[in-house]
Design an enzyme around this catalytic site. Structure first.
Site, PDB file in Angstrom:
ATOM      1  N   HIS A  63       0.854  -1.183   0.000  1.00  0.00           N
ATOM      2  CA  HIS A  63       0.000   0.000   0.000  1.00  0.00           C
ATOM      3  C   HIS A  63       0.893   1.238   0.000  1.00  0.00           C
ATOM      4  O   HIS A  63       2.116   1.142   0.172  1.00  0.00           O
ATOM      5  CB  HIS A  63      -0.965  -0.002   1.190  1.00  0.00           C
ATOM      6  CG  HIS A  63      -0.314   0.083   2.532  1.00  0.00           C
ATOM      7  ND1 HIS A  63       0.501  -0.902   3.041  1.00  0.00           N
ATOM      8  CD2 HIS A  63      -0.360   1.056   3.493  1.00  0.00           C
ATOM      9  CE1 HIS A  63       0.930  -0.561   4.239  1.00  0.00           C
ATOM     10  NE2 HIS A  63       0.425   0.629   4.537  1.00  0.00           N
ATOM     11  N   HIS A  65       1.525   3.899   1.902  1.00  0.00           N
ATOM     12  CA  HIS A  65       1.969   4.661   3.062  1.00  0.00           C
ATOM     13  C   HIS A  65       3.494   4.717   3.041  1.00  0.00           C
ATOM     14  O   HIS A  65       4.156   3.754   2.635  1.00  0.00           O
ATOM     15  CB  HIS A  65       1.460   4.031   4.356  1.00  0.00           C
ATOM     16  CG  HIS A  65       0.054   4.431   4.686  1.00  0.00           C
ATOM     17  ND1 HIS A  65      -0.747   3.722   5.552  1.00  0.00           N
ATOM     18  CD2 HIS A  65      -0.703   5.502   4.266  1.00  0.00           C
ATOM     19  CE1 HIS A  65      -1.933   4.320   5.647  1.00  0.00           C
ATOM     20  NE2 HIS A  65      -1.925   5.392   4.881  1.00  0.00           N
ATOM     21  N   ASP A  67       6.002   4.449   5.074  1.00  0.00           N
ATOM     22  CA  ASP A  67       6.888   3.474   5.703  1.00  0.00           C
ATOM     23  C   ASP A  67       6.968   2.172   4.913  1.00  0.00           C
ATOM     24  O   ASP A  67       7.748   1.283   5.261  1.00  0.00           O
ATOM     25  CB  ASP A  67       6.465   3.199   7.152  1.00  0.00           C
ATOM     26  CG  ASP A  67       5.023   2.759   7.291  1.00  0.00           C
ATOM     27  OD1 ASP A  67       4.154   3.344   6.608  1.00  0.00           O
ATOM     28  OD2 ASP A  67       4.748   1.835   8.082  1.00  0.00           O
ATOM     29  N   HIS A  68       6.199   2.065   3.836  1.00  0.00           N
ATOM     30  CA  HIS A  68       6.276   0.895   2.956  1.00  0.00           C
ATOM     31  C   HIS A  68       6.777   1.263   1.560  1.00  0.00           C
ATOM     32  O   HIS A  68       6.856   0.402   0.693  1.00  0.00           O
ATOM     33  CB  HIS A  68       4.897   0.245   2.838  1.00  0.00           C
ATOM     34  CG  HIS A  68       4.393  -0.301   4.139  1.00  0.00           C
ATOM     35  ND1 HIS A  68       4.339  -1.651   4.437  1.00  0.00           N
ATOM     36  CD2 HIS A  68       3.936   0.333   5.245  1.00  0.00           C
ATOM     37  CE1 HIS A  68       3.869  -1.820   5.657  1.00  0.00           C
ATOM     38  NE2 HIS A  68       3.610  -0.627   6.168  1.00  0.00           N
ATOM     39  N   HIS A 143      -7.439  -1.694   5.647  1.00  0.00           N
ATOM     40  CA  HIS A 143      -6.621  -0.621   6.202  1.00  0.00           C
ATOM     41  C   HIS A 143      -7.257   0.719   5.832  1.00  0.00           C
ATOM     42  O   HIS A 143      -8.318   0.767   5.203  1.00  0.00           O
ATOM     43  CB  HIS A 143      -5.190  -0.755   5.667  1.00  0.00           C
ATOM     44  CG  HIS A 143      -4.172   0.020   6.441  1.00  0.00           C
ATOM     45  ND1 HIS A 143      -4.174   0.117   7.812  1.00  0.00           N
ATOM     46  CD2 HIS A 143      -3.093   0.754   6.020  1.00  0.00           C
ATOM     47  CE1 HIS A 143      -3.161   0.854   8.202  1.00  0.00           C
ATOM     48  NE2 HIS A 143      -2.489   1.266   7.133  1.00  0.00           N
ATOM     49  N   ASP A 213      -0.337  -3.756   6.038  1.00  0.00           N
ATOM     50  CA  ASP A 213      -0.976  -3.438   7.300  1.00  0.00           C
ATOM     51  C   ASP A 213      -2.451  -3.796   7.184  1.00  0.00           C
ATOM     52  O   ASP A 213      -3.038  -3.653   6.126  1.00  0.00           O
ATOM     53  CB  ASP A 213      -0.865  -1.961   7.596  1.00  0.00           C
ATOM     54  CG  ASP A 213       0.574  -1.469   7.714  1.00  0.00           C
ATOM     55  OD1 ASP A 213       1.498  -2.240   7.404  1.00  0.00           O
ATOM     56  OD2 ASP A 213       0.777  -0.313   8.061  1.00  0.00           O
ATOM     57  N   HIS A 271       5.803  -5.291  12.315  1.00  0.00           N
ATOM     58  CA  HIS A 271       5.220  -3.953  12.191  1.00  0.00           C
ATOM     59  C   HIS A 271       4.939  -3.392  13.582  1.00  0.00           C
ATOM     60  O   HIS A 271       3.869  -2.863  13.870  1.00  0.00           O
ATOM     61  CB  HIS A 271       3.949  -3.985  11.335  1.00  0.00           C
ATOM     62  CG  HIS A 271       3.582  -2.636  10.785  1.00  0.00           C
ATOM     63  ND1 HIS A 271       2.670  -1.807  11.405  1.00  0.00           N
ATOM     64  CD2 HIS A 271       4.002  -1.968   9.689  1.00  0.00           C
ATOM     65  CE1 HIS A 271       2.533  -0.703  10.709  1.00  0.00           C
ATOM     66  NE2 HIS A 271       3.331  -0.772   9.645  1.00  0.00           N
TER      67      HIS A 271
END
EC number: 3.1.26.11
Length: 304
Positions: A63, A65, A67-68, A143, A213, A271
């Site tokens: 996805h 976001h 941090d990914h 999510h 997530d 995570h």
């Protein structure tokens, strides 16, 4: 048996810490490297754990976001510096092009390789990659934005033909592949020899499921059922279940419940929220529901 190995490059959550890197993993399937997510600093982790970047086959982004995702531009530039020429496939939601296109327009016009983006379906279970040995599926998670999990699985391999049977029945070379695929064999004098006499079964195909997530989402269970290893986010301890619900993340107990319902063999949780300096509590909560649980950690290698 071919290689099937998962390396954890990062298992932290959105807030950067000195304890964990943002999310990223490598899946080594028969010496092809498949990256899942690419948080900030991922290419440094690749160096630290001596990954062979020339073996990188594809990148899967769960996805959009940061941090990914924030490690992706730097990694793409490094691959160009290393002289990569083969196409690189990136599997992600279509909006990733809003992130990548400005970077590629400014920096990527001299890249010696082509980047091909394959759009993920955020709503449906989908076969997204297949070759003669493996399949990769994506499936929806729950999510705040469209998010997908992934399942990597081997195809069933041919049966093993017994060497002594080849000699005993004078089996010609032209028949061996048929027998490996399950055929019986008829001798020159008309005797039918059943396949089970001639062969032994292959090792069961292995599979790995990745779910990060996501909020607690039992609807994913059919897509991960029976996996040899499940990675499931466990951002919060059970005492933080209200915050987990509000942020569309999972608690340790919820991750373990999904593993139990899916009848997976092993559970790996990660995570982790930056609020936890010690993770034993998270592990104990998960083990109370699903005993075969481990904590993810940077540099961990798991061989299936």
């Amino acid at each position: 048996m071919t290689r099937f190995e998962i390396t954890i490059l990062g298992c932290g959550s959105a807030m950067p810490t000195t304890l964990h890197n943002p999310t990223s993993q490598l899946v080594n399937l028969n010496e092809k490297l498949f990256m899942i997510d690419c948080g900030e600093g991922t290419q440094l982790q690749l160096r630290r754990y001596k990954a062979r970047l020339n073996k990188l086959h594809s990148i899967f982004i769960s996805h959009l976001h940061g941090d990914h995702l924030f490690g992706l531009p730097g990694l793409l530039a490094t691959l160009a510096l290393l002289g990569r020429t083969g196409d690189l496939h990136i599997y992600a939601h279509k909006e990733v092009e809003l992130f990548l296109n400005p970077f590629l327009k400014y920096f990527g016009n001299q890249f010696p390789y082509k980047i091909i983006v394959i759009h993920l379906d955020p709503l449906h279970h989908q076969l997204i990659f297949e070759n003669n040995a493996i399949r990769v599926f994506s499936f929806p998670l729950k999510h705040r934005i469209p998010t997908n999990g992934f399942r990597f699985e081997e195809k069933e391999r041919p049966r093993h033909i017994k060497r002594e049977m080849i000699d005993f029945y004078n089996i010609p070379l032209s028949k061996i592949n048929e027998i490996k695929m399950g055929a019986d064999f008829e001798t020159s004098d008309g005797k039918l020899v059943e396949n089970e006499i001639l062969t032994t079964p292959p090792a069961p195909p292995r599979s790995y499921a990745y779910c990060s997530d996501t909020a607690y989402y039992p609807e994913m269970v059919p897509y991960i059922k029976g996996a040899d290893l499940l990675y499931h986010e466990a951002t919060y301890a059970e005492t933080e279940h209200v915050r987990a619900k509000d942020t569309f993340h999972s608690t340790t107990r919820q991750a373990a419940e999904i593993a139990r319902m899916a009848n997976v063999k092993r559970l790996l949780i990660g995570h982790f929220s930056s609020r936890y300096n010690e993770l034993d509590k998270l592990l104990n909560e998960a083990c109370a529901v699903f005993p075969d649980t481990e904590l993810a950690d940077e540099g961990m290698k798991i061989v299936l």
